[in-house]
Scaffold this motif. Structure first.
Motif, short mmCIF file in Angstrom:
data_model
loop_
_atom_site.label_atom_id
_atom_site.label_comp_id
_atom_site.label_asym_id
_atom_site.label_seq_id
_atom_site.Cartn_x
_atom_site.Cartn_y
_atom_site.Cartn_z
N ILE A 1 0.85 -1.19 0.00
CA ILE A 1 0.00 0.00 0.00
C ILE A 1 0.88 1.24 0.00
N THR B 1 1.27 5.11 0.97
CA THR B 1 0.66 6.07 1.89
C THR B 1 1.48 7.36 1.87
N ASP C 1 0.70 10.23 3.04
CA ASP C 1 0.60 10.98 4.29
C ASP C 1 0.94 10.14 5.50
N LEU D 1 -3.90 2.65 7.20
CA LEU D 1 -3.84 1.71 6.08
C LEU D 1 -5.17 1.01 5.93
N SER E 1 -7.46 -1.45 2.66
CA SER E 1 -7.81 -1.67 1.26
C SER E 1 -8.62 -2.95 1.15
N GLU F 1 6.58 9.36 -0.78
CA GLU F 1 5.58 8.30 -0.61
C GLU F 1 6.24 7.13 0.10
N HIS G 1 3.92 0.47 2.35
CA HIS G 1 3.73 -0.47 3.46
C HIS G 1 3.37 -1.84 2.90
#
Length: 216
Positions: free
Chosen positions: A112, A114, A116, A120, A122, A163, A166
């Motif tokens: 993933i 992220t 910011d 997490l 999805s 960016e 993870h």
């Protein structure tokens, strides 16, 4: 009418004991029941502790590890052209470190992005290609984790550090005693940089996060 107490000196008296055989039987039966219940409870507690110790020692234990530098991040593999996605792939290493088989093994994981560093989550979690039964004392299994990240600017963003990627997942399984467990893992792709002889060198690797990891 005279009784035994009339013949005792200095005012002592005998305790009044039950005179009926039936009363005696009830008293002794009561003592026996109480003693048996105490012994049964003690034995049950000891048995429960012994069973828990056996389970803790002999059950399966699933552990997860990662090759520290394993990440493929590609802007445009041929088969993704026109899909507006970036290919992200890595591997996890799974092993049963316990004393018995792990059954009904199901592993899920995804990568993933992220920007910011926020929460997490999805719905696009892929099921990994692991055997349904993992035996103990065998070689660890390397499993591919592949995720298509939406958008086309991830590669540059990850390299610049704007960016963070993870890798999150779970492995559920049952032990031989019928108990279910869930191993959780969460790593982040960290890009450190260092300068050697005036040249900036990037050192990326997977790092275990402080939260989101639970071995079982």
């Amino acid at each position: 009418t005279a009784n035994a107490n009339d013949y005792l000196p200095w005012g002592y008296k005998l305790v009044a004991w039950p005179e009926s055989i039936t009363t005696w039987a009830i008293i002794f039966t009561g003592f026996a029941v109480v003693w048996q219940a105490w012994g049964t409870g003690k034995a049950a507690r000891a048995t429960q502790v012994s069973v828990q110790l056996v389970i803790a020692k002999e059950r399966a234990r699933i552990a997860v590890d990662f090759p520290p530098n394993a990440l493929d991040l590609d802007d445009g593999p041929e088969w993704t052209k026109g899909m507006n996605v970036v290919y992200a792939g890595t591997q996890i290493i799974v092993a049963n470190l316990g004393g018995a088989n792990a059954f009904n093994v199901i592993a899920r994981a995804e990568i993933i992005g992220t920007p910011d560093g926020g929460a997490l989550g999805s719905d696009e979690v892929s099921v990994l290609n692991l055997p349904a039964v993992l035996k103990p004392n065998t070689d660890p299994i390397s499993v591919d984790v592949i995720t298509l990240l939406k958008g086309i600017s991830h590669v540059a963003a990850v390299k610049s550090g704007s960016e963070i990627l993870h890798l999150v997942g779970t492995i559920t399984y049952d032990d031989i005693f019928g108990n279910s467990y869930e191993t959780q893992f969460r790593y982040l792709w960290e890009v450190d940089s260092t300068t050697i002889k005036g040249k900036k060198i990037y050192v990326p690797r997977w790092q275990r996060t402080a939260e989101g990891n639970r071995a079982t």
